[in-house]
Design a protein around this motif. Structure first.
Motif, mmCIF file in Angstrom:
data_model
loop_
_atom_site.group_PDB
_atom_site.id
_atom_site.type_symbol
_atom_site.label_atom_id
_atom_site.label_comp_id
_atom_site.label_asym_id
_atom_site.label_seq_id
_atom_site.Cartn_x
_atom_site.Cartn_y
_atom_site.Cartn_z
ATOM 1 N N ASP A 172 0.822 -1.217 0.000
ATOM 2 C CA ASP A 172 0.000 0.000 0.000
ATOM 3 C C ASP A 172 0.853 1.262 0.000
ATOM 4 O OD1 ASP A 172 0.918 -0.051 2.639
ATOM 5 O OD2 ASP A 172 -1.087 -0.148 3.547
ATOM 6 N N TRP A 175 0.991 2.216 -3.589
ATOM 7 C CA TRP A 175 -0.244 2.289 -4.363
ATOM 8 C C TRP A 175 -1.254 3.323 -3.858
ATOM 9 C CZ3 TRP A 175 0.007 0.338 -8.925
ATOM 10 C CH2 TRP A 175 0.741 -0.831 -9.181
ATOM 11 N N GLU A 176 -1.331 3.526 -2.565
ATOM 12 C CA GLU A 176 -2.405 4.358 -2.020
ATOM 13 C C GLU A 176 -1.994 5.826 -1.910
ATOM 14 O OE1 GLU A 176 -5.253 3.139 -1.776
ATOM 15 O OE2 GLU A 176 -4.799 0.984 -1.865
ATOM 16 N N ALA A 197 -0.124 -4.363 -10.281
ATOM 17 C CA ALA A 197 -1.388 -3.792 -9.828
ATOM 18 C C ALA A 197 -2.422 -4.889 -9.612
ATOM 19 C CB ALA A 197 -1.903 -2.769 -10.847
ATOM 20 N N TYR A 200 -1.928 -6.714 -6.325
ATOM 21 C CA TYR A 200 -2.434 -5.914 -5.202
ATOM 22 C C TYR A 200 -3.969 -5.977 -5.140
ATOM 23 C CZ TYR A 200 -2.904 -1.889 -2.041
ATOM 24 O OH TYR A 200 -3.208 -1.065 -0.979
ATOM 25 N N LEU A 201 -4.610 -5.877 -6.287
ATOM 26 C CA LEU A 201 -6.074 -5.928 -6.334
ATOM 27 C C LEU A 201 -6.596 -7.314 -5.977
ATOM 28 C CD1 LEU A 201 -6.695 -3.837 -9.563
ATOM 29 C CD2 LEU A 201 -7.251 -3.148 -7.226
ATOM 30 N N HIS A 204 -6.645 -7.260 -2.166
ATOM 31 C CA HIS A 204 -7.457 -6.260 -1.475
ATOM 32 C C HIS A 204 -8.881 -6.133 -2.019
ATOM 33 C CE1 HIS A 204 -4.298 -4.676 1.136
ATOM 34 N NE2 HIS A 204 -3.470 -4.844 0.117
ATOM 35 N N LYS A 205 -9.112 -6.588 -3.250
ATOM 36 C CA LYS A 205 -10.454 -6.512 -3.834
ATOM 37 C C LYS A 205 -10.825 -7.862 -4.443
ATOM 38 C CE LYS A 205 -10.732 -1.533 -4.628
ATOM 39 N NZ LYS A 205 -11.109 -0.469 -5.578
ATOM 40 N N ALA A 224 -7.175 -2.492 -12.863
ATOM 41 C CA ALA A 224 -5.725 -2.349 -12.720
ATOM 42 C C ALA A 224 -5.254 -1.018 -13.282
ATOM 43 C CB ALA A 224 -5.018 -3.510 -13.411
ATOM 44 N N LEU A 227 -6.037 1.756 -10.864
ATOM 45 C CA LEU A 227 -5.094 1.776 -9.743
ATOM 46 C C LEU A 227 -3.756 2.367 -10.179
ATOM 47 C CD1 LEU A 227 -4.382 1.033 -6.816
ATOM 48 C CD2 LEU A 227 -3.733 -1.243 -7.646
ATOM 49 N N GLN A 230 -4.014 6.022 -10.436
ATOM 50 C CA GLN A 230 -3.990 6.576 -9.079
ATOM 51 C C GLN A 230 -2.550 6.647 -8.580
ATOM 52 O OE1 GLN A 230 -6.808 5.219 -5.878
ATOM 53 N NE2 GLN A 230 -4.950 4.374 -4.950
ATOM 54 N N GLN A 231 -1.798 5.569 -8.815
ATOM 55 C CA GLN A 231 -0.402 5.554 -8.379
ATOM 56 C C GLN A 231 0.402 6.646 -9.080
ATOM 57 O OE1 GLN A 231 2.370 2.607 -9.931
ATOM 58 N NE2 GLN A 231 2.951 2.038 -7.849
#
Length: 388
Positions: A172, A175-176, A197, A200-201, A204-205, A224, A227, A230-231
Motif C-alpha cells: 500500500d 499504491w495508495e 497492480a 495488489y487488487l 485487497h479486492k 488495474a 489503480l 492513481q499511483q
C-alpha cells in the motif's frame, strides 16, 4: 552476493534484462492453440556449432570452453537487450537456442518458432531442478515442455530503512494516495507492471475475481489501469535503467518501490533493504528454448544438458545474480549456499507467493473459458495512457 564481488558485467546483465519480461503460471487445464511441431527423437552426431541468443552473463568462456572441447560444438553467442529483440532474432531462423524470459517464450511457442523438447535426451533436467521451475505455462504448453529452466528472481519491495524505520508490511505504500512517501516512490516502467497492480487488487479486492495477474478480462484490466493511474499521482519516477534506480535510492530521492535483491546489493547501502509484502509479488523465470528451424539440434540439446548441471547452472546464476534452477548447486560450498540463501533458491514456500511474468494472451491462463482475456497488445496500449 556474499563471498563474490559483483562485476560490471553482471550490472550490464541486470540492465538489459530490465527491459524484458519473464513469466509463469501453472499450465494444468489450460488449452492453448500452438502449431504441431515434432520434437527431437534421438541424439545424433554433433553438427559443430550452436548459435545462441542470450541475456548478458548467460554465456561465458568460463564454461563454454569445456563444452566446446567435450562436444566440438563451437558456441556462437549474441546478447540481446530485450525480449522483443530475442523474438525477432529467433524468427530469422539463424539461431538454434535462446535464453528466453517468459513473455518471449510464450510468444515463440504460440508462433511455432520453437519446438517441444524430448526431456529424456536432457538427463540433467532432473529432480534436481527446483520443483517450482517445472511445468509453468510460459514454457510448458498443453502438457508439452518447451523450455529447460535456467534461473528465477522476484520483484521485491525495496525501502530506505532510515526513513521507513522498518519493513513495510504491505504494498500500500506504493499504491495508495495517503502513502507517507508520496513523491519518493518508484515503479517499474513497462506494460508487464500492470500485473503488479493486479497482484495488489487480487488481495485487497477479491470481488474482482482475479485469480492470475496475467489473465485479466476487460473489467479486471480496467481496475488495474485505474489503480495505476492513481499511483501515477504519487510516483516520483518510473525506472527501467538499473543504474538510475540504484542511484535514486542511494541518493535519497526514492524511499520505496519495486526492485530486485541484486539491485539492493549493487547499491551496497546498509539502509537499503528488501521485503516481500503480504500481497506477494511478481517475478521472472528464464528458460532455454530450441528453434523449430535449427540445423544444429544435437548441439543445442547438448548445450541445454551441459548448462543444467549443478556447477554450470550455478555459475550462470552467480554471474547474473539470481536463484539457480539446479538446487544441487547450493550445497557444493559455503559460498554457493550463501548465494542460494540470499536468493531463496531452495525456499519453495517463498516462490508460491511470486507470480512470474507471463505474456497475457486472449486464452485465459487461469483456466476460464467463458470470457476472453486481454492480450499483451492491449496491455501495451493501456500502459501508454497510464503515465499521461
Amino acid at each position: 552476493m556474499k563471498g563474490k564481488k559483483l562485476s560490471a558485467f553482471s550490472l550490464l546483465a541486470v540492465s538489459v534484462l530490465l527491459l524484458s519480461g519473464c513469466s509463469s503460471s501453472d499450465s494444468a487445464g489450460v488449452k492453448i492453440e500452438v502449431p504441431d511441431i515434432p520434437m527431437h527423437e534421438s541424439m545424433g552426431e554433433f553438427e559443430g556449432e550452436v548459435n545462441i541468443v542470450n541475456w548478458a552473463g548467460f554465456v561465458d568462456p568460463k564454461w563454454t570452453d569445456k563444452f566446446e572441447a567435450d562436444t566440438g560444438c563451437i558456441v556462437k553467442s549474441r546478447t540481446a537487450g530485450t525480449s522483443d529483440e530475442m523474438v525477432t532474432l529467433m524468427r530469422t531462423g539463424q539461431y538454434d537456442i535462446v535464453s528466453a524470459s517468459g513473455d518471449a517464450a510464450l510468444r515463440l511457442i504460440v508462433g511455432g518458432d520453437v519446438q517441444p523438447l524430448n526431456v529424456e535426451l536432457i538427463p540433467n533436467f532432473s529432480d534436481e531442478i527446483a520443483a517450482g521451475m517445472r511445468n509453468n505455462i510460459y514454457d510448458t504448453v498443453n502438457g508439452k515442455p518447451y523450455g529447460v529452466p535456467i534461473g528465477r528472481g522476484a520483484n521485491l519491495l525495496q525501502y530506505n530503512d532510515d526513513v521507513t524505520k522498518g519493513a513495510p508490511a504491505s504494498w500500500d505504500v506504493v499504491w495508495e494516495t495517503n502513502s507517507p512517501y508520496k513523491g519518493k516512490i518508484t515503479a517499474y516502467d513497462a506494460p508487464i507492471y500492470i500485473a503488479d497492480a493486479a497482484v495488489y487488487l487480487k488481495y485487497h479486492k477479491p470481488e474482482l475475481g482475479i485469480q492470475n495477474p496475467y489473465a485479466l478480462d476487460q473489467a479486471q484490466l480496467d481496475a488495474a489501469i485505474a489503480l495505476l493511474k492513481q499511483q501515477n499521482t504519487i510516483i516520483g519516477e518510473y525506472w527501467s535503467d538499473a543504474v538510475a534506480q540504484i542511484t535514486s535510492f542511494a541518493g535519497g530521492n526514492t524511499v520505496v518501490g519495486t526492485s530486485w535483491e541484486i539491485l539492493r546489493k549493487f547499491a551496497a547501502k546498509p539502509n537499503l533493504k528488501t521485503t516481500l509484502p503480504i500481497e506477494g509479488s511478481t517475478g521472472w523465470y528464464d528458460s532455454w528454448l530450441v528453434s523449430s528451424k535449427t540445423k544444429n539440434v544435437n548441439c543445442a540439446y547438448a548445450w541445454m544438458d551441459y548448462t543444467s548441471t549443478a556447477s554450470v547452472n550455478g555459475a550462470i546464476a552467480m554471474n547474473f545474480g539470481m536463484a539457480p534452477a539446479n538446487t544441487a548447486f547450493c550445497a557444493t560450498s559455503a559460498e554457493t549456499q550463501a548465494h542460494c540463501d540470499e536468493f531463496a533458491a531452495e525456499d519453495e514456500a517463498f516462490w508460491t507467493k511470486i507470480s512470474p511474468w507471463t505474456t497475457p494472451i486472449e486464452t485465459c491462463v487461469d483456466g476460464r473459458k467463458d470470457v476472453k482475456c486481454t492480450s499483451f497488445q492491449e496491455w501495451t496500449n493501456a500502459w501508454a495512457t497510464i503515465k499521461g
